[in-house]
Design a protein around this motif. Structure first.
Motif, PDB file in Angstrom:
ATOM      1  N   THR A   1      -6.998 -10.994  -4.917  1.00  0.00           N
ATOM      2  CA  THR A   1      -7.398 -12.341  -4.511  1.00  0.00           C
ATOM      3  C   THR A   1      -8.263 -12.308  -3.256  1.00  0.00           C
TER       4      THR A   1
ATOM      5  N   PHE B   1      -3.231 -20.818  -0.902  1.00  0.00           N
ATOM      6  CA  PHE B   1      -2.459 -20.169  -1.959  1.00  0.00           C
ATOM      7  C   PHE B   1      -0.989 -20.152  -1.566  1.00  0.00           C
ATOM      8  N   THR B   2      -0.123 -20.629  -2.436  1.00  0.00           N
ATOM      9  CA  THR B   2       1.311 -20.622  -2.152  1.00  0.00           C
ATOM     10  C   THR B   2       1.925 -19.302  -2.623  1.00  0.00           C
TER      11      THR B   2
ATOM     12  N   ASN C   1       3.853 -18.465  -4.914  1.00  0.00           N
ATOM     13  CA  ASN C   1       3.912 -18.162  -6.352  1.00  0.00           C
ATOM     14  C   ASN C   1       2.536 -18.208  -7.013  1.00  0.00           C
ATOM     15  N   GLY C   2       1.488 -18.270  -6.184  1.00  0.00           N
ATOM     16  CA  GLY C   2       0.127 -18.229  -6.701  1.00  0.00           C
ATOM     17  C   GLY C   2      -0.495 -19.573  -6.978  1.00  0.00           C
ATOM     18  N   ASP C   3       0.268 -20.657  -6.806  1.00  0.00           N
ATOM     19  CA  ASP C   3      -0.328 -21.978  -6.983  1.00  0.00           C
ATOM     20  C   ASP C   3      -1.408 -22.203  -5.935  1.00  0.00           C
ATOM     21  N   VAL C   4      -2.400 -22.978  -6.313  1.00  0.00           N
ATOM     22  CA  VAL C   4      -3.520 -23.276  -5.428  1.00  0.00           C
ATOM     23  C   VAL C   4      -3.477 -24.746  -5.053  1.00  0.00           C
ATOM     24  N   THR C   5      -3.641 -25.012  -3.765  1.00  0.00           N
ATOM     25  CA  THR C   5      -3.709 -26.377  -3.261  1.00  0.00           C
ATOM     26  C   THR C   5      -4.795 -26.415  -2.200  1.00  0.00           C
TER      27      THR C   5
ATOM     28  N   LYS D   1      -0.494 -28.992  -6.853  1.00  0.00           N
ATOM     29  CA  LYS D   1      -1.093 -27.858  -7.552  1.00  0.00           C
ATOM     30  C   LYS D   1      -2.393 -28.270  -8.235  1.00  0.00           C
TER      31      LYS D   1
ATOM     32  N   ASN E   1      -3.682 -22.041 -10.540  1.00  0.00           N
ATOM     33  CA  ASN E   1      -2.887 -20.871 -10.160  1.00  0.00           C
ATOM     34  C   ASN E   1      -3.784 -19.647 -10.226  1.00  0.00           C
TER      35      ASN E   1
ATOM     36  N   GLN F   1      -3.277 -16.661 -10.814  1.00  0.00           N
ATOM     37  CA  GLN F   1      -3.049 -15.705 -11.892  1.00  0.00           C
ATOM     38  C   GLN F   1      -3.596 -16.200 -13.235  1.00  0.00           C
ATOM     39  N   GLU F   2      -3.984 -17.469 -13.274  1.00  0.00           N
ATOM     40  CA  GLU F   2      -4.435 -18.067 -14.525  1.00  0.00           C
ATOM     41  C   GLU F   2      -5.940 -18.308 -14.578  1.00  0.00           C
TER      42      GLU F   2
END
Length: 332
Positions: free
Chosen positions: A46, A275-276, A278-282, A290, A293, A295-296
């Protein structure tokens, strides 16, 4: 035309070895059950992706980031790829290993202290020699390329000790920030909830995990005004307040729910990605809404998604949410 973020933050873990009264994160994320599921190799990927997008600033925070297994590897990668790298910590886990790793690195170490020696150790009663131990590590770090910036949240329990703290750490701290409380007025709650539904499409109320006014006493408010006057005279440019509220606006900030931020636009939705663990993006440290993410999807795709662009348009057309009214980004 595609947008690109300028700055990034990684909340690498929400675990913490302290439960500070002024911090909302440990309460909220303890209740949410969010875990640190991103491994160091994914963070490294990342960070390299962030470099390719031209991101020039990265802050690694938490929780307490030094609890994350693999933190040294992640910080080293950040220093190799991003021009300006910060690490935010409470300092309790500083060690000789950390010192040896980063004493020659151009790292900005953002250190949270709770006041002068006596006050800090009293507040962190489980770590009774905390101040001197942290100061010892920091004085050795400061003799190298690492810059140390101390942050202290202003509250009833430390307001009388902040000037003495400045004297005690001035030899090794490159700068000091006195942080005003982030909080909400309960009278904003209904409006805030309606706006969240409209802007984000889900009912996630920030007001539930941020402190409600009053967060400091009237005595402390008077002392804050005195502190601003003294700091401007004795330590101009060295000590700063975030947000930088003029002395004659302090009462309004802490006591008047009808006074809003002087800036009516949010820069974060255009410039900052978060980035949180657990990979969530805000895009916001308050509204953990969110938008994707890591990873997605690639960062660039998330940043230019229709969902996020729709949120930007709502902010542009309708202005800030009620919950944004005490954000330091719109008061400075």
């Amino acid at each position: 035309m595609e947008l690109l973020p300028k700055r990034a933050s990684i909340d690498i873990t929400y675990e913490c070895n302290l439960n500070c009264s002024m911090c909302d994160k440990w309460r909220f994320f303890a209740a949410s059950g969010m875990k640190s599921t991103i491994t160091p190799d994914i963070w490294i990927r990342t960070i390299k992706e962030a470099k390719s997008l031209g991101i020039s600033e990265l802050c690694i925070t938490g929780g307490e980031p030094l609890l994350y297994k693999g933190i040294f590897e992640v910080v080293e990668c950040a220093l190799e790829n991003i021009p300006l790298v910060g690490l935010l910590s409470n300092g309790e886990l500083l060690s000789e290993t950390f010192l040896n790793k980063f004493r020659t690195a151009p790292l900005i170490f953002y250190l949270s202290l709770d006041g002068d020696r006596e006050t800090h150790n009293k507040i962190r009663s489980k770590h009774s020699s905390s101040f001197d131990r942290i100061a010892d590590y920091c004085s050795r770090l400061a003799s190298s390329r690492c810059s140390i910036v101390v942050n202290s949240v202003i509250r009833n329990s430390n307001i009388d000790s902040l000037l003495e703290m400045v004297k005690q750490i001035k030899s090794w701290a490159k700068g000091i920030t006195f942080q005003h409380h982030v909080f909400q007025f309960s009278s904003w709650k209904d409006l805030n909830d309606r706006q969240e539904n409209e802007y984000f499409g889900s009912n996630f109320s920030t007001i539930k995990h941020l402190p409600l006014a009053p967060v400091v006493s009237e005595r402390t408010i008077a002392k804050i005004k005195e502190l601003i006057t003294v700091v401007k005279l004795k330590y101009p440019g060295y000590v700063r307040f975030v947000p930088d509220i003029p002395e004659n606006k302090i009462d309004d900030y802490y006591l008047n729910s009808n006074v809003y931020a002087p800036i009516s636009k949010c820069r974060n939705i255009w410039e900052s990605i978060r980035f949180t663990s657990n990979g969530d993006v805000t895009v916001c440290g308050w509204y953990f809404q969110k938008v994707g993410n890591l990873q997605e999807q690639p960062i660039k795709s998330i940043w230019n998604s229709q969902y996020l662009n729709d949120i930007r348009k709502k902010f542009t057309d309708n202005g800030l949410l009620a919950g944004c009214r005490r954000c330091c980004g719109v008061w400075s």
